[in-house]
Enzyme design. Structure first.
Site, PDB file in Angstrom:
ATOM      1  N   ASP A  39       9.005 -59.676  56.551  1.00 10.52           N
ATOM      2  CA  ASP A  39       9.718 -59.034  57.822  1.00 10.52           C
ATOM      3  C   ASP A  39       9.101 -57.707  57.878  1.00 10.52           C
ATOM      4  O   ASP A  39       9.542 -56.937  57.009  1.00 10.52           O
ATOM      5  CB  ASP A  39      11.301 -58.926  57.308  1.00 10.52           C
ATOM      6  CG  ASP A  39      11.834 -60.270  57.396  1.00 10.52           C
ATOM      7  OD1 ASP A  39      12.448 -60.523  56.336  1.00 10.52           O
ATOM      8  OD2 ASP A  39      11.748 -61.038  58.344  1.00 10.52           O
ATOM      9  N   ASP A 178      15.990 -68.033  60.886  1.00  5.36           N
ATOM     10  CA  ASP A 178      15.880 -66.754  60.138  1.00  5.36           C
ATOM     11  C   ASP A 178      17.487 -65.886  60.150  1.00  5.36           C
ATOM     12  O   ASP A 178      17.718 -65.343  61.082  1.00  5.36           O
ATOM     13  CB  ASP A 178      14.928 -65.665  60.237  1.00  5.36           C
ATOM     14  CG  ASP A 178      14.900 -64.617  59.491  1.00  5.36           C
ATOM     15  OD1 ASP A 178      13.693 -63.784  59.596  1.00  5.36           O
ATOM     16  OD2 ASP A 178      15.635 -64.698  58.715  1.00  5.36           O
TER      17      ASP A 178
HETATM   18  C1  DX5 Z   1      16.585 -59.698  59.292  1.00  5.54           C
HETATM   19  C2  DX5 Z   1      15.815 -60.476  58.396  1.00  5.54           C
HETATM   20  C3  DX5 Z   1      16.574 -61.549  57.406  1.00  5.54           C
HETATM   21  C4  DX5 Z   1      15.857 -61.956  56.364  1.00  5.54           C
HETATM   22  C5  DX5 Z   1      16.450 -63.136  55.599  1.00  5.54           C
HETATM   23  O1  DX5 Z   1      15.976 -59.189  60.144  1.00  5.54           O
HETATM   24  O2  DX5 Z   1      14.768 -61.164  59.121  1.00  5.54           O
HETATM   25  O3  DX5 Z   1      17.215 -62.612  58.136  1.00  5.54           O
HETATM   26  O4  DX5 Z   1      14.533 -62.514  56.724  1.00  5.54           O
HETATM   27  O5  DX5 Z   1      17.738 -62.703  55.153  1.00  5.54           O
HETATM   28  P1  DX5 Z   1      18.965 -63.507  54.637  1.00  5.54           P
HETATM   29  O6  DX5 Z   1      18.426 -64.732  54.206  1.00  5.54           O
HETATM   30  O7  DX5 Z   1      19.521 -62.664  53.247  1.00  5.54           O
HETATM   31  O8  DX5 Z   1      19.883 -63.476  55.399  1.00  5.54           O
END
Ligand code: DX5
Length: 221
Positions: A39, A178
């Site tokens: 990310d 995501d």
């Molecule tokens: C938000 C990020 C999150 C991350 C995943 O900008 O992209 O969504 O990748 O995090 P979790 O799985 O903890 O929601």
């Protein structure tokens, strides 16, 4: 083609303990993970700052397939840094691109596959014109910026629509989801048509990331 695609659990390193990132990556690899997500946040498109291209290189060095999710306001400037780092897929936000078609083409021209991401408040109609030229559609099921947020089930119709469009138009793109994916929400996303399921905190904030990854893989196998 999409029908033969095997769904993947894609741990997001945003939630990994950076003091032991190597251990965490080895743990998910032992669980059978082959794809991780990096990310990238610029503190402007989203209220957080995260990783640069070196993290892609670190994950590539460990043999992973890597997607770089660019949550940045200037994707046209930034994406070459990530294609140069040999990210396998570079995803940009439809909301941040001046000319999405041109940006997607530019990513492919530099040797990576291209992904297009959509935030929760953006209607799917703004996204559909570009699905003929993507390798991955990324449906955010949280407001981008932070891990550990709650899954937004009202995003499921977007996933279902993208799955229907892929089938009816015989297109071939991953449907990635995501945000808030864990053992309680993964079934809904998978049944809706997602085949690339990003999980950050559900894997890396678990006491045993290897076991947590194995459990999620079992749910989609
Ligand atoms: C938000 C990020 C999150 C991350 C995943 O900008 O992209 O969504 O990748 O995090 P979790 O799985 O903890 O929601």
């Amino acid at each position: 083609m999409a029908a033969t695609r095997r769904a993947q659990i894609v741990p997001s390193i945003l939630s990994a303990d950076l003091a032991k990132i190597g251990e965490h990556l080895d743990a998910v690899k032992r669980a059978g993970v082959t794809w991780v997500s990096v990310d990238v946040m610029d503190g402007h498109f989203v209220p957080n700052l995260s990783f640069g291209p070196d993290f892609v290189k670190l994950c590539k060095k460990r043999g992973f397939f890597v997607d770089a999710h660019l949550m940045v306001s200037n994707p046209e400037t930034v994406y070459p840094w990530f294609t140069d780092a040999k990210a396998d897929i570079v995803s940009v936000h439809v909301e941040a691109c001046e000319a999405p078609a041109k940006t997607l083409e530019g990513i492919r021209k530099r040797g990576a596959k291209c992904g297009l991401a959509i935030k929760p408040k953006t209607p799917i109609e703004k996204f559909l014109p570009f699905i003929g030229q993507i390798d991955l559609a990324l449906v955010m099921t949280v407001e981008p910026g932070f891990g550990g947020q709650k899954f937004m089930a009202d995003m499921l119709p977007k996933i279902e629509r993208l799955s229907a469009e892929r089938d009816s138009r015989k297109l071939d793109y991953w449907i990635q989801v995501d945000g808030g994916i864990d053992s309680g929400t993964i079934d809904k996303a998978f049944k809706a048509g997602a085949d690339s399921l990003v999980a950050g905190s559900a894997v890396f904030s678990a006491p045993d990331p290897e076991a947590a990854a194995r459990e999620l893989i079992k749910k989609i196998s």
